[in-house]
Design an enzyme around this catalytic site. Sequence first.
Site, PDB file in Angstrom:
ATOM      1  N   GLU A  35       8.168   2.165  -5.606  1.00 54.27           N
ATOM      2  CA  GLU A  35       8.177   1.714  -4.211  1.00 54.27           C
ATOM      3  C   GLU A  35       8.212   2.900  -3.255  1.00 54.27           C
ATOM      4  OE1 GLU A  35       7.996  -0.576  -2.087  1.00 54.27           O
ATOM      5  OE2 GLU A  35       8.617  -2.518  -2.865  1.00 54.27           O
ATOM      6  N   ASP A  36       7.734   2.676  -2.049  1.00 52.08           N
ATOM      7  CA  ASP A  36       7.843   3.695  -1.008  1.00 52.08           C
ATOM      8  C   ASP A  36       9.258   3.760  -0.441  1.00 52.08           C
ATOM      9  OD1 ASP A  36       7.605   1.162   0.102  1.00 52.08           O
ATOM     10  OD2 ASP A  36       6.017   1.687   1.502  1.00 52.08           O
ATOM     11  N   ASP A  92      14.719  -0.993   1.811  1.00 51.84           N
ATOM     12  CA  ASP A  92      15.402  -1.181   3.083  1.00 51.84           C
ATOM     13  C   ASP A  92      16.450  -2.282   2.878  1.00 51.84           C
ATOM     14  OD1 ASP A  92      15.808  -0.952   5.836  1.00 51.84           O
ATOM     15  OD2 ASP A  92      14.196  -2.315   6.352  1.00 51.84           O
ATOM     16  N   LYS A 142      17.266   3.282   2.152  1.00 49.68           N
ATOM     17  CA  LYS A 142      18.090   3.132   3.359  1.00 49.68           C
ATOM     18  C   LYS A 142      19.285   2.267   3.002  1.00 49.68           C
ATOM     19  CE  LYS A 142      14.566   2.699   6.934  1.00 49.68           C
ATOM     20  NZ  LYS A 142      14.069   1.710   7.899  1.00 49.68           N
ATOM     21  N   PHE A 201      13.332   4.007  11.547  1.00 41.45           N
ATOM     22  CA  PHE A 201      12.019   3.560  11.094  1.00 41.45           C
ATOM     23  C   PHE A 201      11.148   4.783  10.849  1.00 41.45           C
ATOM     24  CE2 PHE A 201       7.733   1.880  11.369  1.00 41.45           C
ATOM     25  CZ  PHE A 201       7.844   0.778  10.546  1.00 41.45           C
ATOM     26  N   VAL A 202      10.788   4.986   9.580  1.00 42.96           N
ATOM     27  CA  VAL A 202      10.037   6.191   9.211  1.00 42.96           C
ATOM     28  C   VAL A 202       8.576   5.874   8.903  1.00 42.96           C
ATOM     29  CG1 VAL A 202      12.030   7.495   8.366  1.00 42.96           C
ATOM     30  CG2 VAL A 202      10.830   5.952   6.807  1.00 42.96           C
ATOM     31  N   LYS A 235       0.823  -1.190   0.000  1.00 40.70           N
ATOM     32  CA  LYS A 235       0.000   0.000   0.000  1.00 40.70           C
ATOM     33  C   LYS A 235       0.868   1.255   0.000  1.00 40.70           C
ATOM     34  CE  LYS A 235      -3.159  -2.452   3.087  1.00 40.70           C
ATOM     35  NZ  LYS A 235      -3.506  -2.592   4.514  1.00 40.70           N
ATOM     36  N   ARG A 270       0.025   6.371   7.524  1.00 44.72           N
ATOM     37  CA  ARG A 270       0.282   6.451   6.073  1.00 44.72           C
ATOM     38  C   ARG A 270      -0.117   7.817   5.520  1.00 44.72           C
ATOM     39  NH1 ARG A 270       1.325   1.247   4.136  1.00 44.72           N
ATOM     40  NH2 ARG A 270       0.195  -0.428   5.161  1.00 44.72           N
TER      41      ARG A 270
HETATM   42  P1  5GP Z   1      12.835  -4.481   2.273  1.00 44.51           P
HETATM   43  O1  5GP Z   1      12.367  -5.753   1.669  1.00 44.51           O
HETATM   44  O2  5GP Z   1      13.561  -3.575   1.321  1.00 44.51           O
HETATM   45  O3  5GP Z   1      13.631  -4.728   3.513  1.00 44.51           O
HETATM   46  O4  5GP Z   1      11.565  -3.743   2.837  1.00 44.51           O
HETATM   47  C1  5GP Z   1      10.654  -3.111   2.050  1.00 44.51           C
HETATM   48  C2  5GP Z   1       9.367  -2.843   2.797  1.00 44.51           C
HETATM   49  O5  5GP Z   1       9.571  -2.819   4.218  1.00 44.51           O
HETATM   50  C3  5GP Z   1       8.812  -1.496   2.461  1.00 44.51           C
HETATM   51  O6  5GP Z   1       8.010  -1.533   1.317  1.00 44.51           O
HETATM   52  C4  5GP Z   1       8.054  -1.143   3.730  1.00 44.51           C
HETATM   53  O7  5GP Z   1       6.765  -1.701   3.688  1.00 44.51           O
HETATM   54  C5  5GP Z   1       8.842  -1.799   4.842  1.00 44.51           C
HETATM   55  N1  5GP Z   1       9.777  -0.864   5.495  1.00 44.51           N
HETATM   56  C6  5GP Z   1      11.127  -0.854   5.417  1.00 44.51           C
HETATM   57  N2  5GP Z   1      11.659   0.154   6.131  1.00 44.51           N
HETATM   58  C7  5GP Z   1      10.609   0.829   6.659  1.00 44.51           C
HETATM   59  C8  5GP Z   1      10.500   2.009   7.482  1.00 44.51           C
HETATM   60  O8  5GP Z   1      11.447   2.682   7.889  1.00 44.51           O
HETATM   61  N3  5GP Z   1       9.231   2.399   7.813  1.00 44.51           N
HETATM   62  C9  5GP Z   1       8.122   1.715   7.393  1.00 44.51           C
HETATM   63  N4  5GP Z   1       6.942   2.196   7.771  1.00 44.51           N
HETATM   64  N5  5GP Z   1       8.193   0.616   6.609  1.00 44.51           N
HETATM   65  C10 5GP Z   1       9.419   0.178   6.251  1.00 44.51           C
HETATM   66 MG    MG Z   2       6.992  -0.946  -0.269  1.00 40.80          MG
HETATM   67 MG    MG Z   3       4.350  -1.645   6.409  1.00 42.35          MG
END
Ligand code: 5GP
Ligand code: MG
Ligand code: MG
Length: 184
Positions: free
Chosen positions: A109-110, A113, A141, A162-163, A53, A175
Amino acid sequence: AILEISLNGGNEMDNKVSVLISEEEVAKKISELGKQISKDYEGKEIHLICVLKGGVFITVELAKHLTIPVSMDFMAVSSYGDETISSGRVKIIKDLDESIEGKDVLLVEDIIDSGTTLAYLLELIKGRKPKSIKLCTLLDKPERRVADVNVDYIGFQIPDKFVVGYGLDYAQKFRNLPYIGVIE
Ligand code: 5GP
Ligand code: MG
Ligand code: MG
């Protein structure tokens, strides 16, 4: 600036959210990304894939700044549940409606990480024979990266915090904040 945000329901404690990236900075950056992407895709059509989302907010705002023909589709995956730590697992909750074969796809993507979610999605999308595939994320990140993914368009690189806001949730809330914040 510190804002006091009270969660709905009244049972939970008040959360303090401090602004990391302001509403104005986010808007300016997405407008710049839109200009750059429009230039890079000149003469082409772009097919945006919004990762639900969290990706909704940037996808919609970005789309408004694109001056090339745009189509959009949506996909939902889960990697975290309501946890703040990555499980490393990715599950498709909602798949794309349309074929992407032969399309110039931009995955939006938002946040990236660990990169686990993106690496998985990328493989899946590549298997469906798009003409091209590029990646755009509002936030990156880099310190936390595990998977080796190349990101074409990045809004902001942020520290390992964590944002929330601008699509990003904590336990499905926050959100709707128009800025990127950090829960204190
Ligand atoms: P990744 O697979 O790159 O570790 O994580 C991606 C997903 O983790 C993002 O789409 C998001 O939903 C969640 N996520 C990662 N870091 C953060 C953060 O700092 N805040 C929030 N709210 N979600 C995060
Ligand atoms: Mg995402
Ligand atoms: Mg989430």
